[in-house]
Design an enzyme around this catalytic site. Structure first.
Site: not given
Length: 304
Positions: A51, A200-201, A204
């Site tokens: 990262y 979910a990105k 949701l």
């Protein structure tokens, strides 16, 4: 938040985990968000050496050095990277793992990692050598436990049956139910799942329409755009809770899932994600309804 044991280790983690990848490079902002997560009861922070080419670990190390023993710290290994050229290649060799753990510990300003995950993996890897390497790191006290971060069924099966892993990190949410076919096998070995991407990105969440337009215009997995909107409308229609709460409840419903690992890029997003959590389980009939509305997808590649 009630802490639960991870696998057969002596590690106990909270049902929510902060995934650090989206924290950004503003050190003070990242530190404030980590402090806020801990203040709200989260004890597990997940990062990876790749990262921001090590910078994420460095920022986290500075932020948690005074509270290291109050948190569970996870990092990952396997992507051999060059920070200057911003290039990387897959390298799960024992030699690189030994080199990488020392670099991660230095950046994180700690003598040990609570959990060390192989950041991917293929069936062609020297799996037995990798397992032996992780075991050596445990013996040396550099890690307390180890596992894998993978969605490849053949790789997961190999580690489940040939190693002493305690955790598997997998993308899992109400729209991506592929891991469910592996849960019985994983639970049988007393291994637990860390579910990344529970929202979910951002689809949701209360930002569902915005996020669908932004990130799922071409659909999500096998859900076409219009179908995705219909499914989300159906999910929202029969529960009083908001969509994010339902998303977390669904992911945490099964005992094999120990924690939902979510990311956040702002304090507002962090607090909204935390506020969505409830310790209450979904009623069995609602859980079944959610499964009937959504698809039981299966992994198509890397089968056994």
């Amino acid at each position: 938040m009630k802490k639960q044991r991870l696998g057969q280790s002596d590690i106990y983690i909270t049902p929510l985990s902060l995934g650090a990848m989206s924290l950004g490079k503003d050190k003070q902002k990242a530190s404030n968000m980590i402090d806020e997560a801990i203040y709200n009861g989260i004890n597990h922070i997940d990062t990876a050496d790749l990262y921001d080419f090590g910078e994420n670990e460095r920022i986290i190390g500075e932020a948690v050095k005074e509270k290291r023993h109050d948190i569970i710290l996870t990092s990952k290994v396997g992507n051999h990277f060059n920070k200057e050229k911003k290039e990387w290649f897959w390298d799960p060799s024992p030699a690189y793992i030994h080199q990488a753990i020392d670099a991660s510990l230095k950046r994180l300003q700690t003598d040990y990692l609570d959990l060390y995950l192989l950041h991917g993996g293929t069936i062609e890897d020297p799996i037995d050598d990798i397992i032996e390497t992780f075991e050596r790191l445990k013996e040396k006290g550099k890690i307390r436990a180890y596992g894998i971060s993978s969605i490849r069924p053949n790789v997961i099966d190999a580690y489940v049956h040939r190693s002493n892993i305690n955790a598997i990190m997998m993308q899992y949410n109400i729209l991506d139910r592929r891991p469910e076919e592996l849960f019985a096998k994983i639970a049988e070995k007393d291994i637990h799942v860390l579910a990344r991407g529970p929202f979910a990105k951002g689809i949701l969440t209360d930002q569902t329409i915005v996020q669908i337009e932004k990130k799922a215009k071409e659909g999500y997995l096998s859900y076409a755009y219009e179908q995705l909107k219909e499914v989300l409308t159906s999910i929202s229609s029969f529960q009083k809770s908001n969509l994010a709460t339902i998303a977390l409840q669904y992911v945490l419903q099964q005992d094999v899932v120990r924690s939902a690992v979510f990311g956040a890029s702002s304090m507002d997003q962090l607090n909204k994600n935390i506020a969505a959590y409830t310790s209450e389980k979904l009623p069995p009939d609602i859980y079944i309804q959610l499964q009937s509305i959504t698809k039981q997808l299966l992994y198509e590649q890397h089968r056994l």
